[in-house]
Enzyme design. Sequence first.
Site, PDB file in Angstrom:
ATOM      1  N   HIS A   2     -32.039  20.668  17.321  1.00 52.46           N
ATOM      2  CA  HIS A   2     -31.801  22.089  17.020  1.00 52.46           C
ATOM      3  C   HIS A   2     -30.384  22.517  17.412  1.00 52.46           C
ATOM      4  O   HIS A   2     -30.179  23.240  18.385  1.00 52.46           O
ATOM      5  CB  HIS A   2     -32.892  23.030  17.540  1.00 52.46           C
TER       6      HIS A   2
ATOM      7  N   HIS B  91     -32.890  31.650  14.755  1.00 52.01           N
ATOM      8  CA  HIS B  91     -32.392  30.760  15.806  1.00 52.01           C
ATOM      9  C   HIS B  91     -30.868  30.638  15.799  1.00 52.01           C
ATOM     10  O   HIS B  91     -30.263  30.445  16.854  1.00 52.01           O
ATOM     11  CB  HIS B  91     -33.028  29.369  15.674  1.00 52.01           C
TER      12      HIS B  91
ATOM     13  N   HIS C 272     -31.256  20.271  24.653  1.00 52.95           N
ATOM     14  CA  HIS C 272     -31.461  20.920  25.951  1.00 52.95           C
ATOM     15  C   HIS C 272     -30.476  20.313  26.942  1.00 52.95           C
ATOM     16  O   HIS C 272     -30.869  19.835  28.002  1.00 52.95           O
ATOM     17  CB  HIS C 272     -32.915  20.781  26.404  1.00 52.95           C
TER      18      HIS C 272
ATOM     19  N   ASP D 223     -39.575  23.045  14.123  1.00 50.97           N
ATOM     20  CA  ASP D 223     -39.854  23.324  15.542  1.00 50.97           C
ATOM     21  C   ASP D 223     -41.113  24.203  15.617  1.00 50.97           C
ATOM     22  O   ASP D 223     -41.214  25.097  16.461  1.00 50.97           O
ATOM     23  CB  ASP D 223     -38.648  24.017  16.204  1.00 50.97           C
TER      24      ASP D 223
HETATM   25 ZN   LIG Z   1     -36.252  22.420  22.019  1.00 53.21          ZN
END
Ligand SMILES: [Zn+2]
Length: 391
Positions: free
Chosen positions: A215, A250, A194, A273
């Site tokens: 991720h 994703h 993020h 996740d």
């Molecule tokens: Zn995340």
Amino acid sequence: MPVALVNGRVLRESGFVEGLAVLIDGGRILDVVAADDPAAKAAIHHDLHGQLLLPGFIDTQVNGGGGILFNDDPSVESIRAIGRAHQRFGTTGFLPTLISDDLHVVENALNAVQAAIRAGVPGVLGIHIEGPFLNVERKGVHDATKLRELDETALKLLTSLQGGRTLITLAPEMTTPRIIRKLTDAGVIVSAGHSNATYAEIKAALDQGLRGFTHLFNAMSQLTGREPGVVGAALDDQDSWCGIILDGLHVDPVVLKIALRSKPHDRFMLVTDAMPSVGIDGDEFMLQGRRITVRDGKCLDETGTLAGSNLNMAAAVANAAQLLGIDLAQAVRMATEYPATFLGLEHEFGRIERGYRASLVLADDDMNVLETWIDGQPAQLTPTRPTTGAR
Ligand SMILES: [Zn+2]
């Protein structure tokens, strides 16, 4: 008395091997011997009927399962229930993952994980605290009002867990290299996520012990012609680990194939996740007051933003083999040996070798999980199809 797991195809260094007996006792693998070895003959036989015997899967990013979101109720019982939901899909080691929340919730989560480890809750290896030290520009489904600075109070909290691993996902540009060094010096595993960081900001963090990327490709600055971004830094650095959500949704499989060519394969690990919907039939759940709908394998909030996944580890492994075209043994290692190494647990977990924990999975060639063991304790399972994601 030891149990000999016989008549399986056992994942070893060289690939799948037949004609072996895996001897387990007291939660450990005593030895791996030829099936006709006297030690195997003397043990209680457990027939694996020619199926695949794998190290148990290790998932470093699990928000929930079995209808439960860790954030909603960070307790020993939640951790137990989430673990049980994922065990059906071959996960025998996991980090309950807390998404951005208030510091008192982070504290409750740490206390719950500490208590779960002490109580011997099967499979819990530590905690993953994903946020709240993130960049609002890459917040994804995280609640912007929860994001905050990583100050001394937070630092003290994040370095407090005893007896398990602490993994922190943070945006390096929202803190300082000095704080990252303090975390890594204290044994915390730091992963970038993020994040809208530049290549230079990630390089500075790597110099201070940044160990992974959360991720990969999702919720981070992308690789562009003039600025490599977080993605470029992750692929350029040959030592750090990248978590990938391999649900076929994703990240495009072509993009992942390109990524796999850019650094050693053992630096990629599969994560789920996973959200509460894994392991139950429901098609919606609440995430911090927002309704999340599960449609065509996707977890989406009201704005259409991906909110974690409906993936399980068995499906992730099957997808790795199918969508990325890699052989099954290698796909399994992305869920076992590589995450174990990322967590610094490679001498105990992730391989079927003498002295390792007897945390194992029996699966067929399509990754339907048939049996699991956590520390030698068997769980008989109703066969479940790993129907999530692109399958
Ligand atoms: Zn995340």
